[in-house]
Design a protein around this motif. Sequence first.
Motif, mmCIF file in Angstrom:
data_model
loop_
_atom_site.group_PDB
_atom_site.id
_atom_site.type_symbol
_atom_site.label_atom_id
_atom_site.label_comp_id
_atom_site.label_asym_id
_atom_site.label_seq_id
_atom_site.Cartn_x
_atom_site.Cartn_y
_atom_site.Cartn_z
ATOM 1 N N ASP A 14 77.822 27.911 51.099
ATOM 2 C CA ASP A 14 78.734 28.993 51.484
ATOM 3 C C ASP A 14 79.284 29.750 50.280
ATOM 4 O O ASP A 14 80.092 30.664 50.439
ATOM 5 C CB ASP A 14 79.908 28.430 52.294
ATOM 6 N N GLY A 15 78.876 29.318 49.091
ATOM 7 C CA GLY A 15 79.310 30.011 47.884
ATOM 8 C C GLY A 15 80.516 29.416 47.205
ATOM 9 O O GLY A 15 80.994 29.957 46.200
ATOM 10 N N GLN A 16 81.034 28.297 47.712
ATOM 11 C CA GLN A 16 82.192 27.681 47.081
ATOM 12 C C GLN A 16 81.758 26.855 45.869
ATOM 13 O O GLN A 16 80.744 26.169 45.912
ATOM 14 C CB GLN A 16 82.935 26.783 48.074
ATOM 15 N N ASN A 17 82.534 26.925 44.803
ATOM 16 C CA ASN A 17 82.245 26.154 43.606
ATOM 17 C C ASN A 17 83.215 24.984 43.490
ATOM 18 O O ASN A 17 84.263 24.965 44.134
ATOM 19 C CB ASN A 17 82.337 27.039 42.355
ATOM 20 N N TRP A 22 69.282 28.040 44.947
ATOM 21 C CA TRP A 22 69.438 27.719 46.366
ATOM 22 C C TRP A 22 68.999 26.285 46.668
ATOM 23 O O TRP A 22 69.569 25.628 47.548
ATOM 24 C CB TRP A 22 68.673 28.718 47.226
ATOM 25 N N MET A 23 67.999 25.782 45.949
ATOM 26 C CA MET A 23 67.623 24.382 46.134
ATOM 27 C C MET A 23 68.739 23.464 45.635
ATOM 28 O O MET A 23 68.988 22.393 46.209
ATOM 29 C CB MET A 23 66.307 24.074 45.402
ATOM 30 N N ASN A 24 69.435 23.889 44.578
ATOM 31 C CA ASN A 24 70.614 23.146 44.119
ATOM 32 C C ASN A 24 71.642 23.043 45.235
ATOM 33 O O ASN A 24 72.259 21.996 45.466
ATOM 34 C CB ASN A 24 71.263 23.852 42.924
ATOM 35 N N ARG A 25 71.839 24.156 45.938
ATOM 36 C CA ARG A 25 72.863 24.200 46.982
ATOM 37 C C ARG A 25 72.503 23.300 48.166
ATOM 38 O O ARG A 25 73.367 22.592 48.707
ATOM 39 C CB ARG A 25 73.078 25.641 47.427
ATOM 40 N N ILE A 26 71.237 23.344 48.573
ATOM 41 C CA ILE A 26 70.799 22.437 49.643
ATOM 42 C C ILE A 26 71.040 20.986 49.230
ATOM 43 O O ILE A 26 71.578 20.172 49.992
ATOM 44 C CB ILE A 26 69.303 22.635 49.964
ATOM 45 N N ALA A 27 70.625 20.648 48.007
ATOM 46 C CA ALA A 27 70.696 19.267 47.548
ATOM 47 C C ALA A 27 72.134 18.767 47.473
ATOM 48 O O ALA A 27 72.444 17.653 47.914
ATOM 49 C CB ALA A 27 70.015 19.137 46.183
ATOM 50 N N LEU A 28 73.037 19.570 46.922
ATOM 51 C CA LEU A 28 74.414 19.104 46.762
ATOM 52 C C LEU A 28 75.124 18.990 48.113
ATOM 53 O O LEU A 28 75.825 18.001 48.372
ATOM 54 C CB LEU A 28 75.193 20.039 45.842
#
Length: 535
Positions: free
Chosen positions: A204-207, A182-188
């Motif tokens: 949002d779960g998109q790759n 989740w920290m990866n997701r915030i950062a990206l």
Amino acid sequence: MSSIYHLGAPGALLLLALWGGTKLVAYAQRGPRSTKLNGPPSTSRILGLSRELVQTSDMSAVYEEWAARYGPAYEVPLAFGAKKIVLTDPKALAHFYQSERSVYVKTENDRLFIDKIFGRGIVWAEGDVHKRQRKALTPGFSNAAIRRLTSVFYDSTYKLKTLWDTMLETTSDGGIIEVQEWMNRIALDSIGIAGFSHDFHYLDGQNSAVTAAFKALQIAETSFLSKLMFILSLTFPFLMNIPTPRMRLFWELRRSLNVIAERLYANTRSEKDGDVAEELTDQSVIGLLLKAEVSDAEVYMTQEEVVAQINVLLLAGYETTSVGLTWALIELAKHPEIQDELRKELAQFGSGDPSWDQLVSELPFLDAVVLEVLRVHPPIPETLREAIQDDIIPLGTPVVTPSGEVISSIAVAKGSAVLAPIRCINRSEALWGPDAKEFKPERWVEVKKEMKLPAKELQGHHHLLTFHDGPRTCLGKLFALAEFKAALSVLVRNFVFEFPDGPETQLETHMAIVPRPKVVGQTGAKVPLRVRRAE
């Protein structure tokens, strides 16, 4: 020689041939020599201590032990008779960092590797090219720019909060959440919007191709031979063309970064040409880069350079920030009393958020927690450079040479490798006192009043080398600190973090692009924490 038998006869012959060739070249180019220093003995006539350097997950304690034994400047034997000088002396480090660009630069092989993976951006650049690129990038990371972008950092974290609230809706004692992902997701998502006016929708779960490549590198477990080939490729660039599993991942990362960077470049360029979203693009990093690309601008960049900057900024904004936030949550889970104190300080804002100016100057304990995370867990563990001319490095603490001479400076010959072990220096008991390995935010109260420890001689940000120093000091420092503080303030105000098995849970290092924490026993870089809503 016995240390290379496990590579097999072909591998051994290859290494012997490389060693012999290196010796001949070194002999032909020999000029003034560096000061002979004490240091750890070699364990292999061919590999030196390269095997140990590759296989040891945390070299900081080893570097510190060697400094205690051999002095704050010593040499380490490497493969094929090469050596590197290691500096832990503050005076020597100040000289080393201030002399970057003019004396100490990345090796040509390092630059070739960076070029092959990320392109010719600011990390690759040296000399006047580095000055020009840095000048073009600087407006994107000014105080005014970061003040405008702080809302982006809050928006990403609140999106995560909404998702976590939904996940925790049906439980009263919290749920187990793997926080590093989740920290990866915030950062990206933050670097995408703030840097390029592009929403990756990772929360949002998109790759995307970029996330897939980063994930592959984080999960990859490589053999000693693969790691050794990677290390040797920095000396013998042709080895980068051998398709080891690690090199395949790097090739895929470069391809993925180029695809997304060129798409972002094209989209933003078309927006500017059509006067679409002018205000938005002008406030993003890429908008300012495109201004710099104009040939009659005060500074300019080619399209290739702009794409390379995007590659580097994506990597830096994603990897280092997500790792730092993960370490912050780990330390708060290990020290619930610190977590409570931080939550108490942040409670003054109620349901509101601190402004950028308040994040910078009105939250002393938040600042102390962030600084302590940066001290104990710097994302980049070391700086390695090569001297492009002869130099004399002064020492604050004299060292004794193998001949018994006491010296207060060392001669460094052109071509010598010099290392600043950042993590070792940040955690050194000789510099920070006997509690240097402990996570103690309260130490920063003393630091800001009147620091009496030897670390006060260090010239970096708050006496830390986490953001580097000198002309190559981290350009995105304010960006990283604002994102770090904004995200942490939202997370701590709204959630409580605990280890499912208690604060004594064991951690280890997972080697990826940037070393990452992991809970022992987990597959890959995973940090599951019990998360519950704060009352």
